[in-house]
Design a protein around this motif. Structure first.
Motif, mmCIF file in Angstrom:
data_model
loop_
_atom_site.group_PDB
_atom_site.id
_atom_site.type_symbol
_atom_site.label_atom_id
_atom_site.label_comp_id
_atom_site.label_asym_id
_atom_site.label_seq_id
_atom_site.Cartn_x
_atom_site.Cartn_y
_atom_site.Cartn_z
ATOM 1 N N LEU A 249 0.840 -1.202 0.000
ATOM 2 C CA LEU A 249 0.000 0.000 0.000
ATOM 3 C C LEU A 249 0.878 1.256 0.000
ATOM 4 C CD1 LEU A 249 -2.933 1.111 0.259
ATOM 5 C CD2 LEU A 249 -2.539 1.172 2.741
ATOM 6 N N GLN A 250 0.677 2.118 -0.991
ATOM 7 C CA GLN A 250 1.473 3.346 -1.109
ATOM 8 C C GLN A 250 0.593 4.576 -1.333
ATOM 9 O OE1 GLN A 250 4.237 2.483 -4.321
ATOM 10 N NE2 GLN A 250 5.576 1.268 -2.982
ATOM 11 N N ARG A 251 -0.618 4.525 -0.931
ATOM 12 C CA ARG A 251 -1.568 5.627 -1.099
ATOM 13 C C ARG A 251 -2.505 5.657 0.095
ATOM 14 N NH1 ARG A 251 -6.325 3.235 -2.125
ATOM 15 N NH2 ARG A 251 -6.315 1.145 -3.029
ATOM 16 N N ASP A 252 -3.191 6.760 0.220
ATOM 17 C CA ASP A 252 -4.214 6.853 1.256
ATOM 18 C C ASP A 252 -5.452 6.071 0.823
ATOM 19 O OD1 ASP A 252 -2.565 8.446 2.699
ATOM 20 O OD2 ASP A 252 -3.589 10.331 2.231
ATOM 21 N N LEU A 253 -6.157 5.517 1.787
ATOM 22 C CA LEU A 253 -7.366 4.759 1.480
ATOM 23 C C LEU A 253 -8.459 5.693 0.973
ATOM 24 C CD1 LEU A 253 -7.570 2.312 4.527
ATOM 25 C CD2 LEU A 253 -6.422 1.983 2.333
ATOM 26 N N ASP A 254 -9.237 5.194 0.029
ATOM 27 C CA ASP A 254 -10.395 5.973 -0.411
ATOM 28 C C ASP A 254 -11.475 5.917 0.671
ATOM 29 O OD1 ASP A 254 -11.652 3.451 -0.675
ATOM 30 O OD2 ASP A 254 -11.177 3.320 -2.798
ATOM 31 N N ALA A 255 -12.526 6.667 0.465
ATOM 32 C CA ALA A 255 -13.558 6.794 1.495
ATOM 33 C C ALA A 255 -14.199 5.449 1.808
ATOM 34 C CB ALA A 255 -14.614 7.802 1.044
ATOM 35 N N ALA A 256 -14.481 4.635 0.778
ATOM 36 C CA ALA A 256 -15.139 3.347 1.002
ATOM 37 C C ALA A 256 -14.243 2.403 1.787
ATOM 38 C CB ALA A 256 -15.535 2.722 -0.333
ATOM 39 N N SER A 257 -12.941 2.370 1.443
ATOM 40 C CA SER A 257 -12.018 1.488 2.154
ATOM 41 C C SER A 257 -11.803 1.958 3.586
ATOM 42 C CB SER A 257 -10.676 1.428 1.413
ATOM 43 O OG SER A 257 -10.847 0.863 0.123
ATOM 44 N N ALA A 258 -11.742 3.288 3.785
ATOM 45 C CA ALA A 258 -11.571 3.814 5.142
ATOM 46 C C ALA A 258 -12.780 3.475 6.005
ATOM 47 C CB ALA A 258 -11.359 5.330 5.076
ATOM 48 N N THR A 259 -13.980 3.561 5.408
ATOM 49 C CA THR A 259 -15.187 3.190 6.156
ATOM 50 C C THR A 259 -15.163 1.708 6.516
ATOM 51 O OG1 THR A 259 -16.460 4.912 5.029
ATOM 52 C CG2 THR A 259 -17.704 3.118 6.072
ATOM 53 N N LEU A 260 -14.694 0.879 5.596
ATOM 54 C CA LEU A 260 -14.589 -0.560 5.850
ATOM 55 C C LEU A 260 -13.636 -0.829 7.014
ATOM 56 C CD1 LEU A 260 -15.131 -3.513 5.061
ATOM 57 C CD2 LEU A 260 -13.275 -3.308 3.376
ATOM 58 N N VAL A 261 -12.482 -0.136 7.040
ATOM 59 C CA VAL A 261 -11.518 -0.315 8.119
ATOM 60 C C VAL A 261 -12.126 0.071 9.456
ATOM 61 C CG1 VAL A 261 -9.370 0.598 9.071
ATOM 62 C CG2 VAL A 261 -9.454 -0.131 6.677
ATOM 63 N N GLU A 262 -12.829 1.176 9.482
ATOM 64 C CA GLU A 262 -13.463 1.598 10.739
ATOM 65 C C GLU A 262 -14.527 0.601 11.189
ATOM 66 O OE1 GLU A 262 -12.334 3.861 12.556
ATOM 67 O OE2 GLU A 262 -10.950 4.791 11.139
ATOM 68 N N HIS A 263 -15.214 0.030 10.235
ATOM 69 C CA HIS A 263 -16.220 -0.986 10.567
ATOM 70 C C HIS A 263 -15.561 -2.208 11.200
ATOM 71 C CE1 HIS A 263 -20.043 -3.347 9.115
ATOM 72 N NE2 HIS A 263 -19.845 -3.436 10.410
ATOM 73 N N ILE A 264 -14.431 -2.630 10.648
ATOM 74 C CA ILE A 264 -13.711 -3.783 11.216
ATOM 75 C C ILE A 264 -13.243 -3.473 12.630
ATOM 76 C CG2 ILE A 264 -11.679 -5.244 10.958
ATOM 77 C CD1 ILE A 264 -11.951 -4.817 7.909
ATOM 78 N N ASN A 265 -12.735 -2.257 12.828
ATOM 79 C CA ASN A 265 -12.273 -1.877 14.168
ATOM 80 C C ASN A 265 -13.404 -1.870 15.183
ATOM 81 O OD1 ASN A 265 -9.589 -1.565 13.428
ATOM 82 N ND2 ASN A 265 -9.810 0.611 12.926
ATOM 83 N N ALA A 266 -14.635 -1.675 14.701
ATOM 84 C CA ALA A 266 -15.782 -1.587 15.612
ATOM 85 C C ALA A 266 -16.427 -2.944 15.900
ATOM 86 C CB ALA A 266 -16.828 -0.636 15.022
ATOM 87 N N LEU A 267 -15.883 -4.012 15.336
ATOM 88 C CA LEU A 267 -16.495 -5.336 15.548
ATOM 89 C C LEU A 267 -16.357 -5.811 16.989
ATOM 90 C CD1 LEU A 267 -15.403 -7.225 12.294
ATOM 91 C CD2 LEU A 267 -17.685 -6.378 12.870
ATOM 92 N N GLY A 268 -15.360 -5.329 17.692
ATOM 93 C CA GLY A 268 -15.186 -5.735 19.085
ATOM 94 C C GLY A 268 -14.587 -7.109 19.260
ATOM 95 N N ALA A 269 -13.994 -7.665 18.202
ATOM 96 C CA ALA A 269 -13.372 -8.990 18.267
ATOM 97 C C ALA A 269 -11.860 -8.835 18.155
ATOM 98 C CB ALA A 269 -13.890 -9.874 17.135
ATOM 99 N N PRO A 270 -11.086 -9.783 18.680
ATOM 100 C CA PRO A 270 -9.629 -9.720 18.507
ATOM 101 C C PRO A 270 -9.259 -9.819 17.035
ATOM 102 C CG PRO A 270 -10.297 -11.822 19.454
ATOM 103 C CD PRO A 270 -11.500 -10.954 19.476
ATOM 104 N N VAL A 271 -8.237 -9.075 16.637
ATOM 105 C CA VAL A 271 -7.839 -8.980 15.229
ATOM 106 C C VAL A 271 -6.406 -9.473 15.074
ATOM 107 C CG1 VAL A 271 -7.468 -7.432 13.269
ATOM 108 C CG2 VAL A 271 -9.416 -7.058 14.807
ATOM 109 N N LEU A 272 -6.207 -10.322 14.061
ATOM 110 C CA LEU A 272 -4.872 -10.752 13.652
ATOM 111 C C LEU A 272 -4.601 -10.153 12.281
ATOM 112 C CD1 LEU A 272 -2.261 -12.463 13.669
ATOM 113 C CD2 LEU A 272 -3.644 -14.376 12.795
ATOM 114 N N ALA A 273 -3.620 -9.250 12.190
ATOM 115 C CA ALA A 273 -3.245 -8.647 10.913
ATOM 116 C C ALA A 273 -2.143 -9.472 10.260
ATOM 117 C CB ALA A 273 -2.772 -7.208 11.124
ATOM 118 N N LEU A 274 -2.250 -9.645 8.936
ATOM 119 C CA LEU A 274 -1.243 -10.401 8.186
ATOM 120 C C LEU A 274 -0.229 -9.446 7.570
ATOM 121 C CD1 LEU A 274 -3.421 -13.151 6.433
ATOM 122 C CD2 LEU A 274 -2.411 -13.120 8.738
ATOM 123 N N ASP A 275 1.007 -9.631 7.908
ATOM 124 C CA ASP A 275 2.162 -8.868 7.440
ATOM 125 C C ASP A 275 2.215 -7.458 8.045
ATOM 126 O OD1 ASP A 275 4.559 -9.031 6.188
ATOM 127 O OD2 ASP A 275 3.803 -8.821 4.155
#
Length: 331
Positions: A249-275
């Motif tokens: 990733l070498q750019r800022d996220l677009d609005a739809a992707s940023a909203t998706l990321v915030e939605h994932i953060n709001a799930l309240g479940a433990p997160v494992l990020a790959l790489d």
């Protein structure tokens, strides 16, 4: 003196001479008549009893013999020697085949084991993205190149199995359109073979998959795995695997992707990020508009500067390193 004259005898009865005995009285004639009548019924019962008496006498005798043999067999079976002989002569009992219950934490027989090459972050090298790509290309240029995506996915599945535990909850896997998404799909397939209920979401579509990532998608679908295009509205997840964006990733996220990321953060479940957590710059550690806040990050081959600097420490959680068998190439 003249002799007295005797009176003459009475005249004989008709049919009786003078010397004959008197005729039996008429009252005795019925007795003579009863003799034939008595013989006829007496002969018939005797004839009827003879055939019936023979079978009746034979059956009890046979039954007594069988009973005596059975009793003798029971008595003989009570002795140790007889019991041993009887057990040896008896046919072996047919046992029902044992039903093996699937072990949700044992790898499927056909699945390769995850590589056991996780290294401590303090002992791992730190490489920028360009240097890491050089290491990957050198490995892929061998005559027998290692299956890097397969190895990365198996390492991710092994850590995910440990983190998810025995909760019985599902694992949510979010796969992006690049190689990071391919790693996530390999992990999804392995977790499925380990009897985890896995839900895969490709929110940016599947048309951009190429090479190994396209093969990973095909393998997942061939195994019966489904692909969702949006996050489930409700879910109680044992673990969320972030395979949305990787180190490329070498750019800022677009609005739809940023909203998706915030939605994932709001799930309240433990997160494992790959790489690296999606949205975090691998070289600088800067957030590209929005970034996943992970509880664990499994990075491959080597550490990246962005995991350790800038916003990295606030988004990576516990960092794990899987060298994928390329530890020597990074020195």
């Amino acid at each position: 003196m003249a002799e007295p004259t005797l009176p003459p005898p009475p005249p004989p009865a008709p049919g009786q001479g003078a010397d004959d005995a008197p005729i039996a009285p008429a009252a005795k004639k019925p007795a003579a008549a009863r003799t034939p009548a008595a013989k006829t019924p007496a002969a018939k019962p005797a004839a009827a009893k003879t055939p019936a008496a023979k079978p009746a006498a034979a059956k009890p005798a046979a039954a007594k013999t069988t009973t005596a043999k059975t009793a003798a067999a029971k008595t003989a079976a009570t002795t140790p020697a007889a019991a041993t002989a009887a057990a040896a002569a008896a046919p072996a009992p047919i046992e029902a085949p044992a039903v093996e219950r699937p072990n949700p934490y044992a790898p499927a027989p056909e699945a390769p084991a995850a590589p056991q090459d996780t290294v401590q972050p303090g002992a791992a090298p730190i490489l920028r993205v360009k240097d890491l790509r050089d290491v990957e290309q050198a490995a892929l240029g061998r005559s027998n190149p290692p299956p890097l995506m397969q190895l990365a996915g198996l390492a991710a599945a092994g850590l995910a199995r440990e983190l998810a535990g025995d909760s019985g909850k599902s694992v949510l896997i979010i796969a992006g359109p690049g190689n990071n998404g391919g790693d996530a799909l390999v992990a999804a397939l392995q977790l499925r073979q380990w009897w985890f209920n896995t839900v895969v979401v490709c929110p940016l579509g599947c048309k951009k998959y190429r090479g190994d990532a396209a093969d990973a998608l095909k393998a997942w679908q061939s195994a019966g795995g489904e692909i969702l295009d949006t996050l489930p509205a409700n879910g109680d997840w044992a673990l969320v695997i972030d395979g949305l964006f990787g180190i490329g990733l070498q750019r800022d996220l677009d609005a739809a992707s940023a909203t998706l990321v915030e939605h994932i953060n709001a799930l309240g479940a433990p997160v494992l990020a790959l790489d690296i957590p999606s949205g975090l710059d691998a070289d600088t550690g800067c957030v590209r508009g929005a970034a996943i806040v992970a509880d664990h990050t499994l990075t491959f081959i080597a550490l990246k500067p962005g995991l350790l600097t800038g916003d990295g420490p606030d988004h990576c959680g516990t960092v794990h390193v899987a060298s994928l068998g390329l530890a020597a190439e990074t020195r």
